[in-house]
Write a protein that holds these residues in place. Structure first.
Motif, short mmCIF file in Angstrom:
data_model
loop_
_atom_site.label_atom_id
_atom_site.label_comp_id
_atom_site.label_asym_id
_atom_site.label_seq_id
_atom_site.Cartn_x
_atom_site.Cartn_y
_atom_site.Cartn_z
N ALA A 43 0.82 -1.20 0.00
CA ALA A 43 0.00 0.00 0.00
C ALA A 43 0.86 1.26 0.00
O ALA A 43 0.57 2.22 -0.72
N ARG A 44 1.93 1.25 0.77
CA ARG A 44 2.81 2.43 0.86
C ARG A 44 3.48 2.71 -0.47
O ARG A 44 3.57 3.87 -0.90
N ARG A 45 3.93 1.67 -1.14
CA ARG A 45 4.57 1.87 -2.45
C ARG A 45 3.58 2.39 -3.48
O ARG A 45 3.91 3.25 -4.29
N ALA A 46 2.37 1.88 -3.45
CA ALA A 46 1.37 2.29 -4.44
C ALA A 46 0.83 3.69 -4.16
O ALA A 46 0.58 4.45 -5.10
N LEU A 47 0.66 4.03 -2.89
CA LEU A 47 0.03 5.29 -2.54
C LEU A 47 1.02 6.41 -2.25
O LEU A 47 0.68 7.59 -2.39
N GLY A 48 2.22 6.05 -1.80
CA GLY A 48 3.22 7.06 -1.50
C GLY A 48 2.92 7.87 -0.25
O GLY A 48 3.48 8.94 -0.05
N ASP A 49 2.03 7.39 0.58
CA ASP A 49 1.63 8.12 1.78
C ASP A 49 1.48 7.14 2.94
O ASP A 49 0.69 6.20 2.86
N ALA A 50 2.25 7.36 4.00
CA ALA A 50 2.27 6.42 5.12
C ALA A 50 0.91 6.32 5.81
O ALA A 50 0.44 5.22 6.13
N ARG A 51 0.27 7.46 6.05
CA ARG A 51 -1.01 7.44 6.76
C ARG A 51 -2.08 6.73 5.94
O ARG A 51 -2.85 5.94 6.46
N VAL A 90 -6.24 -0.47 -2.52
CA VAL A 90 -5.38 0.60 -3.04
C VAL A 90 -6.09 1.30 -4.21
O VAL A 90 -6.09 2.53 -4.30
N ALA A 91 -6.69 0.52 -5.09
CA ALA A 91 -7.42 1.11 -6.21
C ALA A 91 -8.56 1.99 -5.70
O ALA A 91 -8.79 3.10 -6.22
N ASP A 92 -9.26 1.54 -4.68
CA ASP A 92 -10.34 2.34 -4.08
C ASP A 92 -9.78 3.64 -3.50
O ASP A 92 -10.37 4.71 -3.66
N ALA A 93 -8.64 3.54 -2.81
CA ALA A 93 -8.03 4.73 -2.21
C ALA A 93 -7.58 5.72 -3.28
O ALA A 93 -7.76 6.94 -3.13
N LEU A 94 -7.02 5.22 -4.37
CA LEU A 94 -6.61 6.10 -5.47
C LEU A 94 -7.81 6.76 -6.13
O LEU A 94 -7.78 7.95 -6.48
N ALA A 95 -8.89 6.02 -6.29
CA ALA A 95 -10.11 6.59 -6.87
C ALA A 95 -10.68 7.67 -5.96
O ALA A 95 -11.11 8.73 -6.42
N ALA A 96 -10.68 7.42 -4.66
CA ALA A 96 -11.18 8.41 -3.71
C ALA A 96 -10.29 9.65 -3.72
O ALA A 96 -10.79 10.78 -3.65
N ARG A 97 -9.00 9.45 -3.83
CA ARG A 97 -8.06 10.57 -3.89
C ARG A 97 -8.34 11.41 -5.13
O ARG A 97 -8.39 12.64 -5.07
#
Length: 195
Positions: A43-51, A90-97
């Protein structure tokens, strides 16, 4: 000694998987200890954000626990299954972002358009953009009825005359559309969700 009483080091993977599938809550902690860092790293590698990666990690293990009946050991390993869940979260988080970024950009554009009006509050522009975004997700008949009511200030009788639909149909579309909007806006409101 029962499975629940053993430590993570005492349980081999197949026994751990069996206990996990049976709903042994202590095994969830062991599964997290063994593969939590894998999920977090992906998740960290894909999102680039620790939180955000921490949030996704929690969502992955929550989804795994709730959906454990869907895991089939003969189709793959537990870490492989967790990796698949991680990719989806991760895909859901990227879509929300992306959606948040689009809403902020649209709200900024709305503020610029209304900059000449001193009474405009930033919250009003954000509300307007959020409502327009949610309206775009409604089925076409509901969206049409609500647009005619809100933006063209037409009554339901006038909408029925304009569209050629029966008055009861117009009322149904308005009611369903308002319910969907209320439901969706409640989902997006962190204060309402916490209550």
């Amino acid at each position: 000694m029962t499975t629940a009483q053993r430590t993570g080091a005492d349980i081999d993977d197949s026994a751990l998987v069996d206990a996990f599938l049976r709903g042994d809550e202590t095994c969830l902690a062991t599964v997290y200890q063994q593969w939590g860092s894998l999920v977090y790293t992906l998740a960290r590698r894909a999102l680039g954000d620790a939180r955000e990666a921490e949030d996704v990690t929690q969502l992955v293990f929550l989804a795994a626990w709730r959906g454990r009946a869907g895991y089939k050991p003969d189709r793959g390993t537990l870490p492989g299954w967790l990796t698949g869940i991680t990719r989806r979260k991760v895909a859901d988080a990227l879509a929300a972002r992306t959606r948040r970024t689009e809403l902020v950009a649209a709200a900024g554009a709305e503020l610029m358009l209304r900059a000449t009006d001193e009474a405009v509050r930033p919250e009003a522009a954000i509300d307007h953009v959020l409502l327009a975004d949610e309206m775009s997700l409604l089925p076409a008949p509901q969206r049409r009825v609500l647009n005619l009511a809100f933006y063209d200030d037409l009554t339901q009788t006038q909408i029925a005359e304009l569209t050629g639909w029966p008055l009861g149909t117009v009322k149904s579309h308005a009611r369903r559309g308002l319910r969907r909007l209320a439901s969706r806006l409640r989902e997006d409101d962190p204060v309402a969700c916490a209550a």
